[in-house]
Design a protein around this motif. Structure first.
Motif, short mmCIF file in Angstrom:
data_model
loop_
_atom_site.label_atom_id
_atom_site.label_comp_id
_atom_site.label_asym_id
_atom_site.label_seq_id
_atom_site.Cartn_x
_atom_site.Cartn_y
_atom_site.Cartn_z
N UNK A 283 1.44 19.96 3.46
CA UNK A 283 2.24 18.84 2.94
C UNK A 283 2.54 17.84 4.06
N UNK B 261 2.03 1.96 -3.36
CA UNK B 261 0.98 2.59 -4.17
C UNK B 261 0.98 4.10 -3.93
N UNK B 262 1.11 4.50 -2.67
CA UNK B 262 1.14 5.95 -2.40
C UNK B 262 2.36 6.58 -3.07
N UNK C 236 2.05 12.72 -9.94
CA UNK C 236 1.82 14.13 -10.21
C UNK C 236 2.89 14.69 -11.15
N UNK C 237 4.15 14.31 -10.91
CA UNK C 237 5.24 14.79 -11.76
C UNK C 237 5.14 14.21 -13.16
N UNK D 85 1.60 7.21 -6.67
CA UNK D 85 0.76 8.40 -6.84
C UNK D 85 1.58 9.67 -6.62
N UNK D 86 2.55 9.60 -5.71
CA UNK D 86 3.40 10.74 -5.41
C UNK D 86 4.19 11.14 -6.66
N UNK E 103 0.23 16.25 -2.28
CA UNK E 103 1.52 16.49 -1.62
C UNK E 103 2.55 16.95 -2.64
N UNK E 104 2.66 16.23 -3.76
CA UNK E 104 3.67 16.61 -4.74
C UNK E 104 3.32 17.95 -5.38
N UNK F 132 0.99 13.70 5.04
CA UNK F 132 1.60 12.40 5.32
C UNK F 132 0.94 11.72 6.50
N UNK G 41 -5.04 7.22 0.58
CA UNK G 41 -3.81 6.61 0.09
C UNK G 41 -3.56 6.98 -1.37
N UNK G 42 -4.62 7.08 -2.17
CA UNK G 42 -4.42 7.36 -3.59
C UNK G 42 -4.39 8.86 -3.88
N UNK H 117 0.85 -1.20 0.00
CA UNK H 117 0.00 0.00 0.00
C UNK H 117 0.88 1.25 0.00
N UNK I 71 -1.05 11.69 -1.85
CA UNK I 71 0.29 11.89 -2.41
C UNK I 71 0.29 12.85 -3.59
N UNK I 72 -0.81 12.90 -4.34
CA UNK I 72 -0.85 13.78 -5.51
C UNK I 72 -0.86 15.24 -5.06
N UNK J 228 -1.95 10.06 4.94
CA UNK J 228 -1.55 8.88 4.17
C UNK J 228 -1.29 7.70 5.11
#
Lengths: 224, 539
Positions: free
Chosen positions: B165, A40-41, A48-49, A44-45, B217-218, B169, B210-211, A37, B214-215, B172
């Motif tokens: 940010x 998976x995060x 975005x990039x 996703x992190x 965050x970045x 976490x 969880x999904x 899991x 992170x988006x 998350x």
């Protein structure tokens, strides 16, 4: 902790079990699911990039082709090989841990660490070269090609530094994790050890490897 | 249902150890839940105070209490604090942490250390947000729209973005912990279809955390980089695309609305069944509707960009998908109503909050359909209609759910009963105050009052005064609640193990629960909500 230490000394075959778990099997499964899991995060992190990358490459295809020529394909290729090899030694470390061969495990972990550090050193020389040629995002950015708009070319390097920088940070974290694992393995050399920490670190390391497998062609090999 | 673990035990999670250290280094999910409760209440008080100041300014048409700059900072921190530091963690981090292991018959969450760590980074994020307030505040709005936030704002945007940010976490890790706990820690016999709907709702919420987190965050990280290093990913002057920021931001922040509302829906399912004394109508539908909301919720972010210049085709697709979310939401409302039908309904205070939730959420949801319609959204975009709509969902929904859950599980958590008459009074006052605050805002928005303005034409003053009066009543409601709840911790009568006659494992153990949750590992032998129906005189 002393009672716990005593417990281990009295029963060298007993593995460490968290207070929240019923048995080792449940603990192992929980840790493994947790790691997946987490990965998976992480996807996703980085996602975005990658989304930003897709947008700007679609907007400025020619500029991106021109900008990517400034990257050093040889160094990038060497780094790809280095990282792939490190993934292999990491897999061997996991295997040694499963077979309870602590010496082999330590040497494979150290080898993986050495490759990881090599990767970072090569990355450092790549970054240094970009700095010297004013290819670092910011006020001094200068692409040096009158046919290419400076600001749009800078976008490529924005993403190059953001993506490889974030990936490099992950490599660095991997090195720290491996140092911790080496210390743990040496400290617990006379006991039966749980291989789960090494296996989870292995999953993480393969993830770092896979991200680079995407980054290398997207940044270095455009149009090839 | 379980082995009897409810014998009066002296030792419980509260009195096991009194030292400060035992709280700050605790690995017990129940204590961590309490830590969250205390922290978010502080944040709620501060964010609420800012809301009160905003309503004070809007009493008069001119901006006479604060300058426009101060006003911008007020509503920005009001949004940042209440969304990132209250609404998103409120039910999951407090009630979820406290209840999920109890409800599934586990001793703790899967990763207790990670759980404690989450609380620390959450608190750290909150402190940084306050730091930003002290050094001058932020004026971008909680959405941090670029390029204003990234290149122009002269305020403490970087610190605030860093705070969000870091708090991200925490979210998350909490989601990760819940997913693993629900998958791997269930007691024997606790199959997926026997899980309380509260747990299903938190499972869906955790997937979003969880999904999605992170988006964002970045994205916030890139805004920070843009401010510090001057890279221009979102700055059009440097070839960047500000619309990209909106896409990435709403990819998380629309689902985040469901992080706020789904746990509340889980609470409501528990309350409705308990106080109707009936098995919930259509258990599977309610469970799957949570998952459906989580999945569809990820596909609707584009409805925030209808007026941004995105392609008309994209807008039509996003409009359609937005309508689609109404279906699982309505499924829940219908199933709760069907559960109430022919139930033996008791109007205890948690139930009053639950009924309030159903009413307010329905209004909020239906006005969402107005905004999802392309033609309607163009005139209503960025007006008070939107403000009223999302406050109906996020305050009317999430806070009613939070208060209902707080009252329902208060005896289990503290071991004390609160005065029931005051509970009912508080539910009533909050409901009236809420409606008086936000109903006029629908009309204001319809008339064209834009959001984020400190001044407005004089003809709208009556509606604004009504709204501010409502806010005062709402404040009184919250203060009453806080007062008697705190009073009850010290002076309330001792609570029995199961004061509401509710089903569910959390009611089978001692009150307050013992540190290990259960004396023996419970074995589940019946479906969820197996209330005996048509039996008179129970409860």
């Amino acid at each position: 902790m002393t009672t716990h230490q005593e417990a281990i000394e009295h029963h060298p075959d007993e593995l460490e079990l968290g207070h929240q778990f019923e048995d080792i099997e449940q603990q192992t499964e929980a840790y493994t699911v947790g790691m997946w899991v987490f990965l998976v995060t992480e996807i996703m992190f980085f996602g975005g990039l990658f989304a930003a990358y897709i947008v700007y490459r679609a907007l400025y295809p020619e500029i991106w082709y021109a900008a990517h020529e400034k990257l050093d394909k040889v160094l990038g290729g060497v780094n790809t090989a280095v990282l792939l090899t490190s993934s292999f030694t990491m897999a061997l470390a996991v295997r040694s841990a499963m077979l309870n061969r602590w010496k082999a495990q330590v040497s494979y972990l150290l080898a993986t660490m050495a490759f990881a550090i090599t990767f970072l050193v090569i990355k450092y020389f790549e970054y240094k070269e970009k700095f010297e040629h004013h290819l670092f995002p910011g006020p001094n950015f200068n692409f040096g090609d009158p046919g290419v708009p400076n600001d749009k070319a800078q976008m490529f390097f924005n993403l190059y530094f953001a993506m490889t920088g974030l990936h490099g940070a992950h490599v660095l974290i991997g090195v720290i994790v491996m140092i911790a694992l080496v210390i743990r393995t040496i400290n617990m050399r006379n006991q039966r050890q749980d291989f789960i920490p090494v296996e989870l670190a292995g999953l993480y390391w393969h993830f770092v490897d896979i991200v680079w497998i995407f980054l290398f062609p997207l940044l270095y090999l455009i149009g090839r | 249902m379980t082995e009897p673990g409810g014998k009066t035990v002296q030792k419980n999670y509260l009195n096991a150890d009194y030292s400060i250290k035992s709280w700050l280094f605790t690995l017990d999910h129940k204590r961590i839940g309490i830590l969250y409760l205390l922290t978010i209440c502080v944040f709620f008080a501060i964010g609420g105070t800012m809301a009160a100041l905003i309503r004070l300014e809007l009493l008069t048409p001119k901006s006479d209490f604060f300058t426009s700059d101060t006003y911008n900072k007020l509503f920005t921190l009001h949004g940042v604090i209440l969304i990132f530091f209250f609404l998103i963690p409120s039910i999951p981090a407090f009630l979820g942490n406290f209840l999920i292991p109890l409800m599934i018959g586990a001793r703790d969450v899967a990763f207790p250390r990670l759980n404690l760590f989450s609380w620390y980074i959450f608190t750290l994020g909150g402190l940084i947000a306050f730091g930003a307030l002290v050094v001058g505040g932020v004026d971008t709005g909680w959405t941090f729209y670029t390029p204003y936030s990234s290149s122009f704002a002269q305020t403490a945007v970087t610190a605030t973005v860093a705070a969000a940010f870091i708090a991200g976490f925490s979210s998350i890790f909490t989601g990760l912990n819940f997913i693993v706990t629900i998958h791997k820690m269930r007691a024997p016999g606790m199959t997926w279809y026997r899980l309380p709907l509260f747990v299903w709702a938190h499972y869906a919420t955790s997937v979003i955390m969880v999904l999605g987190t992170p988006v964002v965050a970045i994205t916030l990280f890139l805004v920070g980089l843009e401010r510090v290093l001057g890279i221009g990913i979102f700055d059009p002057a440097k070839g960047g695309d500000p619309i990209l920021f909106q896409h990435l931001f709403w990819f998380y922040s629309h689902p985040a609305v469901y992080i706020m509302i789904l746990p509340a829906m889980g609470v409501i399912s528990e309350l409705i069944t308990c106080f109707s004394h009936r098995k919930i109508f259509g258990y599977e539908f309610v469970a799957y509707s949570s998952i459906a909301i989580a999945i569809i919720g990820f596909l609707v972010w584009g409805h925030h960009l209808f007026t941004s210049g995105q392609s008309r085709f994209a807008s039509i697709v996003f409009s359609f998908l937005t309508f689609l979310v109404a279906i699982p939401s309505a499924v829940k409302i219908f199933n709760w109503t069907a559960t109430l039908y022919k139930g033996r309904v008791r109007f205890e205070s948690p139930m009053l909050f639950a009924l309030g939730f159903i009413g307010l959420f329905t209004i909020g949801g239906l006005t969402g359909l107005y905004l999802a319609s392309l033609g309607m959204d163009i005139p209503l975009q960025d007006t008070y209609f939107v403000v009223a709509h999302f406050h109906y969902i996020m305050v009317g929904g999430a806070i009613m759910g939070f208060l209902g859950g707080l009252h329902f599980w208060w005896p289990k958590i503290t071991g004390r009963m609160y005065p029931e008459a005051f509970g009912k009074l508080s539910a009533l006052v909050v409901f009236i105050g809420f409606n008086l605050t936000f109903l006029p805002q629908f009309i204001l928005g319809y008339l064209g009052m834009p959001r984020r303005y400190a001044s407005y034409p004089e003809e709208w003053q009556v509606l604004h005064v009504l709204s501010s009066a409502g806010a005062s009543i709402l404040t009184v409601g919250y203060l009453i609640t806080a007062t008697y709840l705190i009073w009850s911790v010290f002076c309330g009568e001792k609570a029995p193990a199961n004061p509401w006659g509710a089903k569910g494992l959390e009611w089978q153990t001692a009150t307050p629960p013992i540190p290990d949750n259960f004396e023996h590992r419970p074995i589940v032998r019946e479906e969820a909500y197996a209330y005996e129906e048509n039996v008179k005189g129970a409860a």
